[in-house]
Design an enzyme around this catalytic site. Structure first.
Site, PDB file in Angstrom:
ATOM      1  N   THR A  23     -26.593 -40.169 -33.958  1.00 24.52           N
ATOM      2  CA  THR A  23     -25.459 -39.334 -34.367  1.00 24.52           C
ATOM      3  C   THR A  23     -25.694 -38.685 -35.731  1.00 24.52           C
ATOM      4  O   THR A  23     -26.244 -39.309 -36.643  1.00 24.52           O
ATOM      5  CB  THR A  23     -24.198 -40.215 -34.437  1.00 24.52           C
ATOM      6  OG1 THR A  23     -24.062 -40.862 -33.191  1.00 24.52           O
ATOM      7  CG2 THR A  23     -22.955 -39.405 -34.725  1.00 24.52           C
ATOM      8  N   GLY A  53     -25.615 -48.369 -37.564  1.00 23.69           N
ATOM      9  CA  GLY A  53     -25.365 -49.683 -38.157  1.00 23.69           C
ATOM     10  C   GLY A  53     -26.630 -50.200 -38.833  1.00 23.69           C
ATOM     11  O   GLY A  53     -27.732 -50.059 -38.302  1.00 23.69           O
ATOM     12  N   GLU A  64     -21.176 -45.713 -28.443  1.00 23.02           N
ATOM     13  CA  GLU A  64     -21.846 -45.793 -27.133  1.00 23.02           C
ATOM     14  C   GLU A  64     -21.171 -44.893 -26.102  1.00 23.02           C
ATOM     15  O   GLU A  64     -21.005 -45.280 -24.944  1.00 23.02           O
ATOM     16  CB  GLU A  64     -21.883 -47.245 -26.618  1.00 23.02           C
ATOM     17  CG  GLU A  64     -22.820 -48.129 -27.371  1.00 23.02           C
ATOM     18  CD  GLU A  64     -24.172 -47.502 -27.607  1.00 23.02           C
ATOM     19  OE1 GLU A  64     -24.706 -46.877 -26.678  1.00 23.02           O
ATOM     20  OE2 GLU A  64     -24.678 -47.617 -28.736  1.00 23.02           O
TER      21      GLU A  64
HETATM   22  C1  FAD Z   1     -18.189 -48.089 -35.556  1.00 19.10           C
HETATM   23  C2  FAD Z   1     -19.164 -47.061 -35.106  1.00 19.10           C
HETATM   24  C3  FAD Z   1     -20.521 -47.377 -35.015  1.00 19.10           C
HETATM   25  C4  FAD Z   1     -21.454 -46.419 -34.629  1.00 19.10           C
HETATM   26  N1  FAD Z   1     -22.789 -46.750 -34.594  1.00 19.10           N
HETATM   27  C5  FAD Z   1     -23.712 -45.780 -34.312  1.00 19.10           C
HETATM   28  C6  FAD Z   1     -25.119 -46.070 -34.361  1.00 19.10           C
HETATM   29  O1  FAD Z   1     -25.517 -47.202 -34.612  1.00 19.10           O
HETATM   30  N2  FAD Z   1     -25.998 -45.071 -34.125  1.00 19.10           N
HETATM   31  C7  FAD Z   1     -25.582 -43.808 -33.846  1.00 19.10           C
HETATM   32  O2  FAD Z   1     -26.444 -42.930 -33.660  1.00 19.10           O
HETATM   33  N3  FAD Z   1     -24.260 -43.497 -33.775  1.00 19.10           N
HETATM   34  C8  FAD Z   1     -23.317 -44.460 -34.001  1.00 19.10           C
HETATM   35  N4  FAD Z   1     -21.969 -44.160 -33.949  1.00 19.10           N
HETATM   36  C9  FAD Z   1     -21.548 -42.804 -33.635  1.00 19.10           C
HETATM   37  C10 FAD Z   1     -20.926 -42.682 -32.270  1.00 19.10           C
HETATM   38  O3  FAD Z   1     -21.902 -42.821 -31.282  1.00 19.10           O
HETATM   39  C11 FAD Z   1     -20.181 -41.350 -32.204  1.00 19.10           C
HETATM   40  O4  FAD Z   1     -19.103 -41.429 -33.123  1.00 19.10           O
HETATM   41  C12 FAD Z   1     -19.676 -41.077 -30.806  1.00 19.10           C
HETATM   42  O5  FAD Z   1     -20.732 -40.753 -29.954  1.00 19.10           O
HETATM   43  C13 FAD Z   1     -18.647 -39.929 -30.775  1.00 19.10           C
HETATM   44  O6  FAD Z   1     -19.172 -38.799 -31.349  1.00 19.10           O
HETATM   45  P1  FAD Z   1     -18.397 -38.016 -32.515  1.00 19.10           P
HETATM   46  O7  FAD Z   1     -18.042 -38.998 -33.569  1.00 19.10           O
HETATM   47  O8  FAD Z   1     -19.252 -36.876 -32.881  1.00 19.10           O
HETATM   48  O9  FAD Z   1     -17.076 -37.539 -31.863  1.00 19.10           O
HETATM   49  P2  FAD Z   1     -16.838 -36.116 -31.212  1.00 19.10           P
HETATM   50  O10 FAD Z   1     -17.815 -35.934 -30.124  1.00 19.10           O
HETATM   51  O11 FAD Z   1     -16.773 -35.064 -32.255  1.00 19.10           O
HETATM   52  O12 FAD Z   1     -15.400 -36.369 -30.589  1.00 19.10           O
HETATM   53  C14 FAD Z   1     -14.184 -35.931 -31.202  1.00 19.10           C
HETATM   54  C15 FAD Z   1     -13.197 -35.558 -30.085  1.00 19.10           C
HETATM   55  O13 FAD Z   1     -13.749 -34.516 -29.307  1.00 19.10           O
HETATM   56  C16 FAD Z   1     -13.686 -34.842 -27.939  1.00 19.10           C
HETATM   57  N5  FAD Z   1     -14.832 -34.274 -27.223  1.00 19.10           N
HETATM   58  C17 FAD Z   1     -16.117 -34.156 -27.632  1.00 19.10           C
HETATM   59  N6  FAD Z   1     -16.873 -33.627 -26.660  1.00 19.10           N
HETATM   60  C18 FAD Z   1     -16.069 -33.431 -25.608  1.00 19.10           C
HETATM   61  C19 FAD Z   1     -16.273 -32.924 -24.290  1.00 19.10           C
HETATM   62  N7  FAD Z   1     -17.474 -32.571 -23.857  1.00 19.10           N
HETATM   63  N8  FAD Z   1     -15.209 -32.851 -23.481  1.00 19.10           N
HETATM   64  C20 FAD Z   1     -13.994 -33.246 -23.887  1.00 19.10           C
HETATM   65  N9  FAD Z   1     -13.749 -33.744 -25.107  1.00 19.10           N
HETATM   66  C21 FAD Z   1     -14.775 -33.831 -25.968  1.00 19.10           C
HETATM   67  C22 FAD Z   1     -13.710 -36.362 -27.881  1.00 19.10           C
HETATM   68  O14 FAD Z   1     -13.106 -36.833 -26.685  1.00 19.10           O
HETATM   69  C23 FAD Z   1     -12.897 -36.716 -29.122  1.00 19.10           C
HETATM   70  O15 FAD Z   1     -11.534 -36.703 -28.785  1.00 19.10           O
HETATM   71  C24 FAD Z   1     -21.016 -45.117 -34.311  1.00 19.10           C
HETATM   72  C25 FAD Z   1     -19.650 -44.804 -34.373  1.00 19.10           C
HETATM   73  C26 FAD Z   1     -18.731 -45.751 -34.770  1.00 19.10           C
HETATM   74  C27 FAD Z   1     -17.272 -45.383 -34.841  1.00 19.10           C
END
Ligand code: FAD
Length: 668
Positions: free
Chosen positions: A154, A193, A436
């Site tokens: 991410t 993490g 995930e």
């Molecule tokens: C506690 C925690 C630990 C994590 N650990 C890791 C890690 O170890 N390594 C790593 O690489 N990442 C990690 N992440 C990141 C995590 O994988 C992402 O936060 C997650 O994939 C969601 O992506 P985003 O944050 O960009 O949200 P976004 O994709 O920006 O989502 C925001 C909103 O947009 C909506 N949305 C996005 N795309 C679509 C679509 N195609 N259709 C409809 N709605 C959509 C979603 O439903 C949501 O409501 C972690 C996140 C958290 C919170």
């Protein structure tokens, strides 16, 4: 100060006496047999009796920095002990599952473990995406913790849409190296993490460029820090992302890369490769990279079940010892568990925790079968597994998070105390809804699979989770008060909703919308389609499991399991009643039957509620809750925990003289 008595609360004693089944029998059943219960208990003793792993000060009272330092210290001890167990041939995978999940892991490190990603993502990615030579080079080093890794996918700008990631890895054939860069701020890795200050290596996902062409995202092993000094290497801009709603010890980090050179063989090449001259060799199937992602989602369903069980144990025991109000004037104050509304807050989630555990076991077995097939080049069942894991991860984590919040509210004000351990449990579980695969996005992936199946129904017979779609629409299915009817009604509803969503996509396309636009405009329905499909699988798996247990458990336990199954099924039916009224033979008059059935199940489960949560057999250290301890001495424990507040170390805080006194006096 009140000292805590060793006596068990009399309400809990009475509840336990009234229990109609042998709680130990259920404990063994849930653990998978008496030997596994014994193994678990030995493991708990081995870790929880170690004074080095016990905290003097609750972590909430530590500063952010101290929390991290304490977490690293304990994580190192934990994994040294795990290595000891592995070397002695004790425990195998169960050690990791319990240490990394909601059982033992969250007892020792309540707010997350900075080394989790090393085991959960770094090693599985090396295994799943490294070729034989790479596995030989890296896996042993990673297993022995000679290096500590994380998984950096991410970025600040993109999480879900991984094709939009901006980090680049450009191949330089003259030196046979990749050059990694973060071309913009939004390309900075954000979230991994352990990335902040713990890991010295990471699998970094980046856009691969070779011979002037971009081939999309690929994984690369990147060294982040010097193996001796732990200083960041040149070109590595790294740090921790700061405080979060929960998981404040996981050391989530950021990473910027500036002309960081890594050898060609640091690209993980099990699937695609770059040859020395820069030639790109494509993966035989893009699906091969799904493995690690699916693995973690499968594990998360089990975690959702475990955390929900913990919250149920805390809220149910508390509801047995807490007395409040009156049901009839002049009656003594009842246990709050005798309020029907309270039972409705507790028992459906107890039944859901069983449903999720059985779904997790079934999914784990399916995962192992399908990944076994992958090794022989058979990919046919992968899309169905992917779709199922997405739906079950989304439904179970969303319901567990919602459940934990309702269970917290069920404990009134005391549930709001961190010493109830419900707030941090919620923090851990609500995060699972996002990482995930964000839940909405996962449900849309399941929907994509379902719509494809719906449009092209051949070979559906061989796909167990969607076989029902063949006949579900044409079912003549008069209402019946049975779990079997609920399952077929859910199937009929899922099929009808898929059909409807599909028609709406087609209508929109016919009206001139591009397919993708039509998809987006139908996506509220599509998410609901996948959600009900997931619920259908969970109820059916619960039903099949209870059927298979018949005759193997005592009649008393059999009755309790049947009641839990019925409660989960009828509660699901009631929650989906709008859809069921719309798409099945259910009518308004049947709703009365369902409601009465649900209420009779609450009454039937009531005498065994404490017995059932006792069977989960969480040690007090694992629950870490003043409200949920086995002895039920809630009030003594709350007072005892309050004494740990650093503010209570002195009778008058210095702020009195500094600020409060001048303020008070100035008002005179
Ligand atoms: C506690 C925690 C630990 C994590 N650990 C890791 C890690 O170890 N390594 C790593 O690489 N990442 C990690 N992440 C990141 C995590 O994988 C992402 O936060 C997650 O994939 C969601 O992506 P985003 O944050 O960009 O949200 P976004 O994709 O920006 O989502 C925001 C909103 O947009 C909506 N949305 C996005 N795309 C679509 C679509 N195609 N259709 C409809 N709605 C959509 C979603 O439903 C949501 O409501 C972690 C996140 C958290 C919170």
């Amino acid at each position: 100060m009140v000292s805590r008595s060793n006596k068990v609360n009399p309400d809990l004693i009475r509840e336990r006496q009234n229990c109609t089944f042998d709680t130990l029998e259920l404990t063994h059943l849930l653990d998978g047999g008496i030997e596994r219960t014994n193994d678990r208990k030995n493991r708990e003793n081995f870790f929880l009796n170690d004074p080095e792993l016990q905290s003097k000060v609750p972590s909430e009272y530590l500063s952010h920095k101290e929390k991290y330092e304490e977490a690293v210290k304990k994580a190192a001890i934990i994994f040294r002990k795990v290595q000891q167990l592995q070397n002695e041939g004790r425990g195998g995978m169960d050690n990791f599952r319990e240490i990394l999940g909601g059982q033992l892991g969250s007892a020792i490190l309540k707010d997350g473990n900075p080394l989790t990603l090393h085991y959960v993502m770094f090693i599985p990615t090396l295994m799943g995406q490294g070729n034989v030579e790479q596995q030989a080079e890296w896996i042993q080093r990673a297993w022995s913790c000679d290096i500590i890794g994380t998984y950096a996918q991410t970025e600040l700008g993109h999480g879900t849409f991984i094709r939009g990631l901006e980090t680049t890895a450009t191949y330089d054939p003259t030196t046979e190296e990749f050059v990694l860069n973060s071309p913009t701020i939004t390309a900075y890795k954000w979230w991994p993490g352990g990335l902040g200050h713990s890991a010295n290596y990471a699998v970094v996902v980046a856009q691969l460029y070779t011979l002037g062409k971009c081939y999309g995202i690929h994984p690369f092993i990147v060294q982040l820090r010097d193996e001796e000094t732990h200083h960041p290497l040149p070109g590595i801009k790294i740090g921790e992302i700061g405080c979060k709603l929960g998981m404040n010890s996981t050391n989530n980090g950021y990473l910027g890369l500036e002309n960081v050179r890594i050898p060609r063989k640091h690209m993980l090449m099990k699937n695609s490769q770059v040859l020395t001259d820069g030639t790109y060799v494509k993966s035989p199937s893009s699906k091969l990279t799904y493995g690690t992602m699916i693995f973690v989602r499968v594990v998360l369903v089990q975690d959702a079940a475990t955390y929900l069980k913990k919250a149920c144990t805390i809220a149910t025991r508390y509801s047995a010892v807490r007395h409040q109000s009156q049901i009839k004037p002049d009656d003594p104050e009842p246990q709050i568990m005798d309020f029907l509304t309270q039972q409705y807050k507790l028992f459906p989630f107890i039944s859901a925790s069983f449903a999720f555990q059985y779904a997790a076991t079934w999914l784990w077995n399916t995962y192992n079968n399908v990944t076994g097939e992958l090794e022989t080049g058979q990919l046919d069942n992968l899309p169905e597994l992917h779709s199922t894991a997405c739906a079950l991860k989304a439904v179970s984590t969303a319901d567990a998070a919602r459940g934990i919040e309702i269970l917290r509210l069920a404990c009134g004000g005391h549930g709001y105390m961190t010493s109830s351990n419900l707030p941090s449990t919620y923090g851990l579980v609500t995060a699972m809804c996002t990482y995930e695969g964000e839940n909405t996005v996962l449900l849309l992936q399941t929907a994509r699979f379902l719509i494809k199946i719906w449009q092209n129904k051949q070979d559906i017979q061989n796909l167990p989770t969607v076989k029902y779609l063949e006949t579900a629409l044409t079912l003549n299915n008069p209402f019946e008060k049975s779990v079997k009817w609920i399952i077929s009604a859910l199937q009929q509803t899922a099929a009808s909703k898929i059909d409807l969503a599909n028609r709406h996509i087609n209508d929109r396309v016919q009206a001139g919308q591009a397919y993708e636009t039509a998809w987006n405009n139908t996506s509220i329905e599509l998410v609901a389609v996948a959600d009900i499909h997931g619920r259908t699988i969970i109820v059916e798996t619960f039903y099949n499991t209870i059927q298979s247990l018949k005759g193997t458990v005592s009649p008393q336990l059999g009755t309790v399991l049947e009641q839990l199954l019925e409660l989960y099924a009828v509660d699901t039916a009631l929650k989906c009643s709008g859809d069921l009224l719309r798409f099945t033979a259910l009518e308004g008059r049947h709703m009365v039957v369902l409601q009465a059935w649900m209420e009779s199940l609450l009454a039937a489960i009531r005498p065994n509620a404490v017995g059932i949560v006792d069977s989960f057999d969480f040690r007090d250290e694992v629950l870490s809750s003043a409200l949920g301890a086995y002895d039920g001495n809630v009030y003594e424990r709350l007072l005892e925990e309050a004494q740990k507040s650093p503010l209570n170390e002195e009778p008058v805080n210095k702020s009195f003289d500094l600020y409060l006194k001048p303020f008070i006096k100035s008002n005179l």
